[in-house]
Design a protein around this motif. Sequence first.
Motif, PDB file in Angstrom:
ATOM      1  N   ALA A  76       0.830  -1.209   0.000  1.00 14.89           N
ATOM      2  CA  ALA A  76       0.000   0.000   0.000  1.00 14.89           C
ATOM      3  C   ALA A  76       0.864   1.258   0.000  1.00 14.89           C
ATOM      4  N   VAL A  77       1.945   1.245   0.768  1.00 14.54           N
ATOM      5  CA  VAL A  77       2.878   2.374   0.804  1.00 14.54           C
ATOM      6  C   VAL A  77       3.479   2.606  -0.577  1.00 14.54           C
ATOM      7  N   ALA A  78       3.867   1.510  -1.241  1.00 15.13           N
ATOM      8  CA  ALA A  78       4.461   1.616  -2.577  1.00 15.13           C
ATOM      9  C   ALA A  78       3.463   2.188  -3.582  1.00 15.13           C
ATOM     10  N   LEU A  79       2.214   1.785  -3.491  1.00 18.47           N
ATOM     11  CA  LEU A  79       1.201   2.318  -4.404  1.00 18.47           C
ATOM     12  C   LEU A  79       0.995   3.818  -4.195  1.00 18.47           C
ATOM     13  N   LEU A  80       0.960   4.244  -2.943  1.00 19.84           N
ATOM     14  CA  LEU A  80       0.847   5.677  -2.659  1.00 19.84           C
ATOM     15  C   LEU A  80       2.090   6.426  -3.144  1.00 19.84           C
ATOM     16  N   GLY A  81       3.248   5.823  -2.935  1.00 19.30           N
ATOM     17  CA  GLY A  81       4.491   6.439  -3.387  1.00 19.30           C
ATOM     18  C   GLY A  81       4.548   6.557  -4.899  1.00 19.30           C
ATOM     19  N   PHE A  82       4.108   5.515  -5.593  1.00 19.60           N
ATOM     20  CA  PHE A  82       4.087   5.572  -7.056  1.00 19.60           C
ATOM     21  C   PHE A  82       3.106   6.636  -7.543  1.00 19.60           C
ATOM     22  N   THR A  83       2.002   6.792  -6.838  1.00 18.53           N
ATOM     23  CA  THR A  83       1.035   7.840  -7.178  1.00 18.53           C
ATOM     24  C   THR A  83       1.681   9.217  -7.042  1.00 18.53           C
ATOM     25  N   MET A  84       2.416   9.425  -5.960  1.00 15.34           N
ATOM     26  CA  MET A  84       3.091  10.711  -5.792  1.00 15.34           C
ATOM     27  C   MET A  84       4.158  10.914  -6.864  1.00 15.34           C
ATOM     28  N   PHE A  85       4.883   9.860  -7.197  1.00 19.13           N
ATOM     29  CA  PHE A  85       5.900   9.968  -8.245  1.00 19.13           C
ATOM     30  C   PHE A  85       5.260  10.355  -9.578  1.00 19.13           C
ATOM     31  N   ALA A  86       4.130   9.735  -9.892  1.00 18.17           N
ATOM     32  CA  ALA A  86       3.428  10.049 -11.142  1.00 18.17           C
ATOM     33  C   ALA A  86       2.923  11.495 -11.141  1.00 18.17           C
ATOM     34  N   ARG A  87       2.559  12.022  -9.989  1.00 16.92           N
ATOM     35  CA  ARG A  87       2.107  13.412  -9.896  1.00 16.92           C
ATOM     36  C   ARG A  87       3.291  14.382  -9.895  1.00 16.92           C
ATOM     37  N   TRP A  88       4.454  13.914  -9.453  1.00 14.08           N
ATOM     38  CA  TRP A  88       5.646  14.752  -9.384  1.00 14.08           C
ATOM     39  C   TRP A  88       6.298  14.931 -10.754  1.00 14.08           C
ATOM     40  N   LEU A  89       6.276  13.904 -11.571  1.00 15.40           N
ATOM     41  CA  LEU A  89       6.961  13.956 -12.870  1.00 15.40           C
ATOM     42  C   LEU A  89       6.559  15.152 -13.732  1.00 15.40           C
TER      43      LEU A  89
END
Length: 142
Positions: A79-92
């Motif tokens: 779950a942490v990784a999914l949230l982190g990937f979501t933030m990464f996708a929003r950061w790019l």
Amino acid sequence: MDIAALVAWVVTALGGFVLLARWISRGGLRQQQTKTTRFPAPLVFGHFLLAAAGLVVWIVYLAADRVGLAWAAFGVLVAVALLGFTMFARWLPVYRTATPATGDDATPAERHLPVPVVAAHGLLGAATLVLVLLAALGVGGS
């Protein structure tokens, strides 16, 4: 494998703490009202709190040596990784914008996140996920 996962998790958490502090200090919380930031506060703090809770579960697993706790920590980490990937996708997209980061509130707070720390945090997070999975599977012994 258990201790390697712990070390990777702690180092990843330190990088995450640096990113969180940088985001807050650059106005991430203030930008919630103006929608300048692409990181909603529940996403940022959910990622942080779940990661911390998972680390506590992992430490309890190390002390109790109960395989169920290892799997619980792995589930939280997914779950942490999914949230982190979501933030990464929003950061790019914010990182890719041609305008340089300024100190004003018109620049999203995440524009100020250092690329090497973002990259290291993501790579170490992925490594932690793999190490926790391997430990939960019993690879490398307890």
